[in-house]
Design an enzyme around this catalytic site. Structure first.
Site, PDB file in Angstrom:
ATOM      1  N   GLY A  29      20.039  -6.525 -19.937  1.00 59.76           N
ATOM      2  CA  GLY A  29      19.791  -5.088 -20.022  1.00 59.76           C
ATOM      3  C   GLY A  29      18.329  -4.798 -19.736  1.00 59.76           C
ATOM      4  N   GLN A  54      10.643  -0.014 -19.846  1.00 58.05           N
ATOM      5  CA  GLN A  54      10.076  -1.366 -19.766  1.00 58.05           C
ATOM      6  C   GLN A  54       9.346  -1.610 -18.449  1.00 58.05           C
ATOM      7  OE1 GLN A  54      14.030  -3.115 -21.116  1.00 58.05           O
ATOM      8  NE2 GLN A  54      12.594  -4.607 -21.948  1.00 58.05           N
ATOM      9  N   CYS A  95      14.686  -9.724 -25.873  1.00 56.43           N
ATOM     10  CA  CYS A  95      14.221  -8.535 -25.159  1.00 56.43           C
ATOM     11  C   CYS A  95      13.257  -9.003 -24.075  1.00 56.43           C
ATOM     12  CB  CYS A  95      13.521  -7.589 -26.131  1.00 56.43           C
ATOM     13  SG  CYS A  95      12.843  -6.129 -25.326  1.00 56.43           S
ATOM     14  N   LEU A  96      13.399  -8.475 -22.884  1.00 51.95           N
ATOM     15  CA  LEU A  96      12.523  -8.898 -21.774  1.00 51.95           C
ATOM     16  C   LEU A  96      11.071  -8.506 -22.019  1.00 51.95           C
ATOM     17  CD1 LEU A  96      14.842  -8.163 -18.723  1.00 51.95           C
ATOM     18  CD2 LEU A  96      14.346 -10.362 -19.794  1.00 51.95           C
ATOM     19  N   GLU A 131      18.893  -0.766 -25.656  1.00 49.89           N
ATOM     20  CA  GLU A 131      18.279  -0.109 -24.492  1.00 49.89           C
ATOM     21  C   GLU A 131      17.977   1.356 -24.788  1.00 49.89           C
ATOM     22  OE1 GLU A 131      17.164  -2.030 -22.398  1.00 49.89           O
ATOM     23  OE2 GLU A 131      18.387  -3.764 -22.895  1.00 49.89           O
TER      24      GLU A 131
HETATM   25 NI    NI Z   1      14.551  -4.816 -24.774  1.00 46.86          NI
END
Ligand code: NI
Length: 169
Positions: free
Chosen positions: A46, A51, A93-94, A136
């Site tokens: 996601g 981001q 989480c990225l 998200e």
């Molecule tokens: Ni995230």
């Protein structure tokens, strides 16, 4: 299509609240293609526009396994409702590379949104899809998974992130 840079905690742009998308234009569709490409490249399941430092209420999710065809879901101007029950997942989480944490969220959720063609749709989600939608959607409101942790775990994750940043410089 182009890969875009994913912001990492504690970048202050991750705290901005995203604005609604007025119209799903070609520019928005290009952004969505870039978001998908960036998510697959990371790799992640996601990614929210926030981001990438873009203040628009858009996120993409793809929960397909490695050996399954891609299943890209696009959510524009999502509205969540009917949260029910609780579930706990070990979330990543990225924007927190290498850091994950167990987070409690609603077990089921309903979401209304626009797809990449500007068509409205509604989805009732549970399991990992419900987790991903809530995670998200939080990004669009400047909320990060670290905010959901108790003070001790928050400190541990924050310390891990500052070490990761020091190491990557
Ligand atoms: Ni995230």
């Amino acid at each position: 299509m182009a890969l875009r840079e994913i912001l990492h905690y504690p970048d202050p742009r991750l705290r901005e609240v995203a604005d609604p998308v007025d119209e799903v234009t070609d520019e928005i569709r290009t952004l969505i293609e870039d978001m998908a490409e960036t998510m697959y490249d990371a790799p992640g399941v996601g990614l929210a526009a926030t981001q990438l430092g873009i203040k628009k209420r858009i996120f993409v999710i793809d929960l397909a396994g490695d050996d399954e065809p891609s299943d890209l879901r696009v959510f524009i101007n999502p509205e969540l409702s009917d949260a029910a029950g609780t579930q706990t997942w070990d979330e990543g989480c990225l924007s927190f590379p290498g850091g994950n944490a167990e987070i409690k969220r609603a077990a089921t959720i309903r979401v209304r949104a626009l797809d990449a063609n500007g068509q409205a749709f509604e989805l009732e989600a549970d399991g990992l899809m419900a987790v991903a939608i809530q995670h998200e959607n939080d990004h669009l409101n400047g909320i990060l998974m670290i905010d959901k942790l108790n003070p001790l775990k928050k400190r541990l994750l924050g310390r891990k992130m500052s070490k990761a940043q020091a190491a990557s410089v």
